[in-house]
Structures are given as structure tokens and as C-alpha cells.
Design a protein around this motif. Structure first.
Motif, short mmCIF file in Angstrom:
data_model
loop_
_atom_site.label_atom_id
_atom_site.label_comp_id
_atom_site.label_asym_id
_atom_site.label_seq_id
_atom_site.Cartn_x
_atom_site.Cartn_y
_atom_site.Cartn_z
N ALA A 262 0.86 -1.20 0.00
CA ALA A 262 0.00 0.00 0.00
C ALA A 262 0.89 1.24 0.00
O ALA A 262 2.05 1.17 0.43
N MET A 281 -1.72 3.85 -7.72
CA MET A 281 -2.89 3.11 -8.21
C MET A 281 -2.61 2.51 -9.59
O MET A 281 -3.07 1.41 -9.90
N PRO A 286 -2.95 0.01 -3.76
CA PRO A 286 -4.00 0.80 -3.10
C PRO A 286 -3.38 1.88 -2.21
O PRO A 286 -2.25 1.73 -1.73
N ILE A 299 -9.35 9.17 -4.44
CA ILE A 299 -9.51 7.78 -3.99
C ILE A 299 -10.98 7.38 -4.01
O ILE A 299 -11.83 8.09 -3.45
N GLU A 301 -13.12 4.97 -2.36
CA GLU A 301 -12.96 4.09 -1.20
C GLU A 301 -13.53 2.71 -1.49
O GLU A 301 -14.64 2.57 -2.02
N THR A 303 -12.25 0.66 -3.59
CA THR A 303 -11.74 0.20 -4.90
C THR A 303 -10.26 0.56 -5.06
O THR A 303 -9.45 -0.31 -5.40
N THR A 304 -9.93 1.83 -4.82
CA THR A 304 -8.52 2.22 -5.01
C THR A 304 -7.84 2.56 -3.68
O THR A 304 -6.65 2.90 -3.69
N GLY A 305 -8.56 2.49 -2.58
CA GLY A 305 -7.93 2.76 -1.30
C GLY A 305 -8.94 3.16 -0.25
O GLY A 305 -10.15 2.92 -0.41
N ALA A 323 -6.80 -2.09 3.14
CA ALA A 323 -6.19 -1.75 1.83
C ALA A 323 -5.49 -2.97 1.23
O ALA A 323 -5.55 -3.20 0.03
N LEU A 326 -7.69 -5.20 -0.95
CA LEU A 326 -8.36 -4.71 -2.17
C LEU A 326 -7.81 -5.42 -3.41
O LEU A 326 -6.67 -5.89 -3.42
N ARG A 328 -6.11 -5.53 -6.66
CA ARG A 328 -5.13 -4.60 -7.25
C ARG A 328 -5.42 -4.31 -8.72
O ARG A 328 -5.15 -3.22 -9.20
N CYS A 331 -8.12 -1.78 -8.91
CA CYS A 331 -7.56 -0.49 -8.48
C CYS A 331 -6.96 0.24 -9.69
O CYS A 331 -7.28 1.39 -9.97
#
Ligand code: UDP
Length: 356
Positions: A262, A281, A286, A299, A301, A303-305, A323, A326, A328, A331
Motif C-alpha cells: 500500500a 494506483m 492501493p 480515492i 474508497e 476500490t482504489t484505497g 487496503a 483490495l 489490485r 484499483c
């Protein structure tokens, strides 16, 4: 839509390629590359000694001169300064002399002179504002330009634009990235990442604290702008927590960054955008960031962080495991949809081609 002949004027912070211009350097590349891909003709004024992988330009003027001091590191009430033999007046002398060959001129420098020149240019002069409010003199000239020419200013994010008193809803163009330069990394290692200029407004100490609490190494990429600050952050955590990787060109940076589980993004100021958030990303990494400034708008939230309560390292620590879990590839895909070159160039075209 016919191709535009556009003159872009770079940041006068120094030659491109050394990190002196911060995020503006990457923005510049994305502007040039994205608009060229759409069939426009791009020319550039930049500092002599610039080493960037630039796309094919119609014309390139490389000017000698003394770099402009950054507004970011001066008191709010500081007057406008231009050093002797400055790059800034050289750039604008050049732009003024050749403007009649172009349909529009685009300024990427956060400086008083180009904003002030807007009314006197015969070719429409546009400004992509790269920071929020950091100086009274800059606020005044940005707000006066916006009042007289509301269509000529664009901002990266709503949070950034919100720093200024504007006569109408701001034009927002976010930022753009060439995703073909960022490789997707599916299998991260047990390490956290942090990228940025090593300077107090970037809040490295909070990321260091979170990494120390988790017992994971924090890899750090970026220009050491403030050595005393870097040393103080180093002392604040157990030896071995921080791994200083230096300032790397994008190709190398992305290769190393992709291996992080992350990215932590912990600015203490109203970051206008936060390029490094999207760059992470793009590699599938994330991001856990404070809910402040540009990064809070970048971001998605879940999905990407994730976004943490501001200035609370404990909140970062709690969100990191979420995170890590998630997807990747989702993301990267989401980031590309929002911040790929195509999306960026289409927002820029919409702005630069509107009347007024
Ligand atoms: N950067 C880089 N190599 C490094 C560390 C940072 O090229 O080793 C670049 C990064 O890609 C980003 C810029 O430095 O484009 C920092 O921009 P950001 O918008 O995050 O912050 P700014 O410095 O403009 O405040």
C-alpha cells in the motif's frame, strides 16, 4: 474539431527532470502527450538543461536563467520576487514574442507574472493552477484573473479551487497519466510506500509512525528538499523503519513502487492534486490517505484505497489491512478510467476550445 496550435510554458522552478518542479513536471508531460495524441500541435518553452522524455513537439525553446523561488516555502505576506537573469521573465518574453503563431498559450507555472500578463496577451492565455492558496500576492492575482477571464483558469480538484474566491463554478481538469509507463504488479511484498518531496507539508512523519507501529518497512522516494526535517523524521522511529530510495525517474520509480502492499499519503497541507496517489494506483497499489485536499477526491474508497481521519496515524494503521485486501487490478482499472491520458486530454480540449 480542428487541431489547436498550442504553446505550453513550463514551470520556471528549474530544468525539468530533477524533481524541482514537483508534480508539475508530470502534468506537463501528460498535457503534451495527451493533446498530441488528439491531433493538436504542441510547442514548449522550458528551462535549459531539461531532461524529459518529451513527445514530438512542433517547436521547443530552452531558455537559460536563474530558477524562480517556490511560493510554497515563503511567508504568506511575502512580496513578488524575481531574481536577476530569472527564468520566469525569459519564458514570458519568449511567449510574448511568438504568441501570434499560436491559437492559445497555456501557463503551467504558479507565478505572479503570467497571471498578470493575461490581459496584455493578444493570443488567449490560459492557466492550469497547480497549487492551492499559499500566498496573498498569488491569491490576489489569481482571483483578479478569474474575475476578468473566468474561462481562462482551470484547477486540478474542487478542494484546490475552493481555496480561491471565484466568480463562477471552477473548471476542473484533474490530471492525466500515461498508464503505459506504469506496470501492474499483482504480487506485492511486505513493505509500505511513501512518495513525495521530503518537506514538512508532506507529513512523512505520520506515515513513518504508522509503518513503525505495524513493524513494516517504509520505502521512501523523493527529493530531500529539507534535510533537517528528513533527519528529524528518521529519529522519530526505530532504526531500520525507513528506507530512503532517493529521487528516481518515473520508469524506475514505478518498478519499485509497484511492489508495495500500500502507499501512505499523509499531507499536512491542502494538496492540489497528489500525483503520487494516482501513480501508485496505476501500478495496482492501493492508497491510504488523509481525508484532506486533492487526494480525498482521487480515492474511490473500497476500490482504489481508503481515507483516514486527518493527522491521525492511528487511523492509517487501522485502514492498512483493509487496503491490503483490495483487488489490485480493479484499483488500476478504476484509476485509468478517471486519470488516463485520454480522459485528461478530453477535459483539456473542452476547456481550451471554449470561447472566451
Ligand atoms: N517523483 C519522481 N520520482 C521520485 C519521487 C517523486 O518522479 O522518486 C515525482 C512524482 O512522480 C510526482 C512528483 O514527483 O509526479 C510529486 O508530485 P505531487 O503532485 O505528489 O506533489 P508536489 O511535489 O507537486 O507537491
Amino acid at each position: 474539431m480542428a487541431g489547436l496550435k498550442l504553446l505550453v510554458v513550463s514551470t520556471p522552478m528549474g530544468p525539468l527532470g530533477q524533481g524541482l518542479g514537483g508534480g508539475v513536471e508530470l502534468t506537463l508531460e501528460a498535457v503534451l502527450r495527451g493533446l498530441i495524441q488528439c491531433g493538436h500541435q504542441l510547442s514548449l518553452v522550458a528551462a535549459e538543461g531539461s531532461a524529459l522524455k518529451l513527445p514530438e513537439l512542433q517547436q521547443l525553446w530552452l531558455e537559460p536563467g536563474v530558477p524562480q523561488p517556490s511560493w510554497q516555502h515563503q511567508p504568506r505576506q511575502a512580496p513578488v520576487q524575481i531574481p536577476a537573469n530569472g527564468l520566469l521573465p525569459r519564458f514570458w518574453q519568449r511567449a510574448q514574442a511568438v504568441q501570434h503563431h499560436f491559437d492559445a498559450v497555456l501557463n503551467l507555472g504558479y507565478d505572479w507574472l503570467p497571471f498578470w500578463l493575461t490581459a496584455s496577451f493578444t493570443t488567449p492565455l490560459f492557466h492550469l493552477v497547480s497549487m492551492g492558496s499559499v500566498s496573498d500576492a498569488m491569491d490576489a492575482v489569481i482571483e483578479a484573473t478569474a474575475a476578468a477571464f473566468p474561462q481562462r483558469l482551470a484547477f486540478h480538484t474542487a478542494t484546490q479551487a475552493g481555496d480561491f474566491s471565484l466568480p463562477a463554478a471552477p473548471i476542473l481538469v484533474a490530471n492525466g497519466f500515461d498508464f503505459s509507463r506504469y506496470n501492474f504488479c499483482a504480487t506485492p511484498q511486505r513493505q509500505l510506500g511513501w512518495v513525495g518531496r521530503i518537506a514538512p507539508e508532506k507529513g512523512l512523519e505520520d506515515a513513518a509512525q504508522a509503518a513503525a507501529a505495524l513493524g513494516w518497512p517504509l520505502r521512501i522516494w523523493g527529493l530531500r528538499e529539507d534535510e533537517d526535517y528528513a533527519a528529524a523524521v528518521e529519529r522519530s522511529v526505530p532504526a531500520g523503519t525507513l528506507d530512503w530510495r532517493g529521487f528516481l525517474p518515473t520508469d524506475q520509480l514505478q518498478a519499485e513502487l509497484g511492489r508495495c502492499a500500500a502507499l501512505l499519503n499523509t499531507p499536512k497541507w491542502n494538496e492540489a492534486f497528489g500525483n503520487v496517489v494516482v501513480e501508485a494506483m496505476a501500478c495496482g497499489v492501493p492508497v491510504v490517505a488523509y481525508r484532506r485536499g486533492g487526494p480525498a477526491e482521487l480515492i474511490d474508497e473500497g476500490t482504489t484505497g481508503w481515507l483516514a481521519a486527518v493527522d491521525q496515524p492511528q487511523a492509517l494503521i487501522e485502514l492498512l489491512p483493509k487496503a491490503f485486501s483490495l483487488d489490485r487490478s480493479a484499483c488500476r482499472a478504476r484509476a485509468q478510467q478517471r486519470f488516463g491520458l485520454e480522459a485528461f486530454a478530453s477535459r483539456l480540449q473542452g476547456w481550451l476550445q471554449q470561447p472566451g
